[in-house]
Design a protein around this motif. Structure first.
Motif, PDB file in Angstrom:
ATOM      1  N   HIS A 182     -50.502  47.948  93.250  1.00 26.46           N
ATOM      2  CA  HIS A 182     -51.370  48.082  92.084  1.00 26.46           C
ATOM      3  C   HIS A 182     -52.583  47.170  92.212  1.00 26.46           C
ATOM      4  CE1 HIS A 182     -52.543  48.792  87.937  1.00 26.46           C
ATOM      5  NE2 HIS A 182     -52.626  47.485  87.751  1.00 26.46           N
ATOM      6  N   ARG A 185     -55.007  48.709  94.715  1.00 29.10           N
ATOM      7  CA  ARG A 185     -55.650  49.874  94.110  1.00 29.10           C
ATOM      8  C   ARG A 185     -56.724  49.450  93.097  1.00 29.10           C
ATOM      9  NH1 ARG A 185     -54.771  55.287  92.639  1.00 29.10           N
ATOM     10  NH2 ARG A 185     -55.157  55.728  90.424  1.00 29.10           N
ATOM     11  N   ARG A 189     -60.780  50.209  93.621  1.00 23.74           N
ATOM     12  CA  ARG A 189     -61.461  51.107  92.691  1.00 23.74           C
ATOM     13  C   ARG A 189     -62.515  50.367  91.868  1.00 23.74           C
ATOM     14  NH1 ARG A 189     -58.165  56.063  91.620  1.00 23.74           N
ATOM     15  NH2 ARG A 189     -58.971  56.097  89.486  1.00 23.74           N
ATOM     16  N   PRO A 269     -55.995  53.086  99.018  1.00 26.03           N
ATOM     17  CA  PRO A 269     -55.912  52.541  97.652  1.00 26.03           C
ATOM     18  C   PRO A 269     -56.751  53.298  96.626  1.00 26.03           C
ATOM     19  CG  PRO A 269     -56.247  50.780  99.263  1.00 26.03           C
ATOM     20  CD  PRO A 269     -56.475  52.071  99.977  1.00 26.03           C
TER      21      PRO A 269
END
Length: 343
Positions: A182, A185, A189, A269
């Motif tokens: 997480h 990612r 992003r 990711p």
């Protein structure tokens, strides 16, 4: 071991990673062979330097691709004028002139086997092929000492060419990548301003040049009309890229479109789903799907071509929208964030 003896010297690896030059012709490098070689070296399945050397074949941009994939580079060959005969002479010259006496050649790219086998024959050393896409070869050379394949159709194809081969069970598990965390990612992003409501879909092919950007943009436009908030990722070397960008502008940009020179491991990711632009069954396609499946990236089971897929049958469209809804629910449950936009 890939090499008969892990302590033997003189093993030469020949590999062609993908290019990142937009608009260049004759791209033939692929991701999966490059990843396999990088992972084989990392896991000690081939003699370490200086008992082995990696010769990279491709334009200057392939050196950057190789670095992203974790692939060491000992020597680089840039094919001159795309001439196969010149490439063979370049390979022979590279093998002879580096104070390194090769005892065998391992070719990881089917696209290079004709030149590699000719060079090996001239040097009177054995050659092994790690074959992931034999369909690229119309007339394979006969002087290949051993062939490894990963898929039954490839096995049968080599038999049709009157070559014996063996199915690999050693290299395949190396592609069992882990799902991005997480934290990874979120960081990836956030760096390019992708919010939790945006579904990121990539068109991914072993050879990035096989992606048709225009068709992918058409599909993304249909998803936008259906109410999905999406971002599409397209390789910088995709076909019809300029047409796709014009199509995107003509639609008043109802979705985000991003081109990239990053390799597959760097993109993981970002991804919520991917589309594979070919129906071909080969080690190339199967290993690519395995890599993404193990990373927990779902595949939209539809070619990205509008004419060949989404627009042709109502049933196909319904299947795609069901899969998109499932991705929305995955994102919602994994982030505990508001549901991604969908009308």
């Amino acid at each position: 071991m890939i090499s008969p003896n892990p302590t033997s010297s003189g093993v030469v690896h020949l590999i062609a990673p993908p290019s990142t030059y937009q608009g260049a012709s004759n791209h033939f490098g692929r991701t999966i062979p490059s990843l396999l070689l990088a992972l084989a070296i990392e896991h000690g399945l081939t003699p370490p330097p200086p008992m082995s050397k990696v010769i990279l074949v491709g334009d200057a941009s392939t050196k950057s691709t190789a670095a992203q994939l974790g692939l060491p580079i000992d020597h680089h060959i840039a094919p001159l004028l795309s001439s196969k005969n010149i490439l063979k002479r370049q390979i022979v010259s590279q093998l002879k002139n580096n104070h390194f006496t090769p005892s065998r050649v391992l070719c990881w790219s089917d696209e290079l086997i004709s030149q590699a086998s000719a060079a090996a024959a001239q040097l009177e050393i054995p050659i092994e092929l790690i074959s992931t896409k034999p369909s690229t070869l119309q007339r394979p050379p006969q002087n290949i000492d051993s062939i490894r394949v990963f898929e039954s159709d490839d096995f049968d194809l080599w038999n049709d060419h009157r070559h014996t081969c063996q199915t690999d069970h050693l290299l395949t598990p190396l592609l069992d990548s882990k799902a991005p965390t997480h934290t990874e990612r979120t960081a990836k992003r956030s760096a390019i301003d992708i919010d939790d409501q945006t579904i990121v879909i990539a068109a991914i092919a072993d050879n990035p040049s096989d992606v048709d950007a225009r068709e992918f943009a058409f599909l993304l436009g249909l998803l936008a009309v259906s109410g999905y908030q999406a971002l599409g990722i397209i390789p910088n070397t995709a076909k019809n890229l300029n047409q796709a960008l014009r199509h995107h502008r003509g639609l008043k940009e109802p979705f985000r479109l991003m081109t990239t020179t990053e390799t597959l491991p760097q993109l993981l990711p970002l991804l919520d789903a991917y589309i594979h632009p070919t129906d071909e069954i080969s080690g190339s396609t199967q290993l690519l799907d395995r890599y993404l499946e193990r990373a927990d990236i779902p595949k939209l089971n539809l070619r990205h071509s509008g004419k060949a897929g989404f627009s042709r049958a109502q049933g196909s469209a319904g299947q795609l929208l069901d899969e998109m809804d499932a991705i929305v629910q995955r994102m919602k449950s994994s982030t505990n964030s508001p549901q991604p936009a969908h009308a």
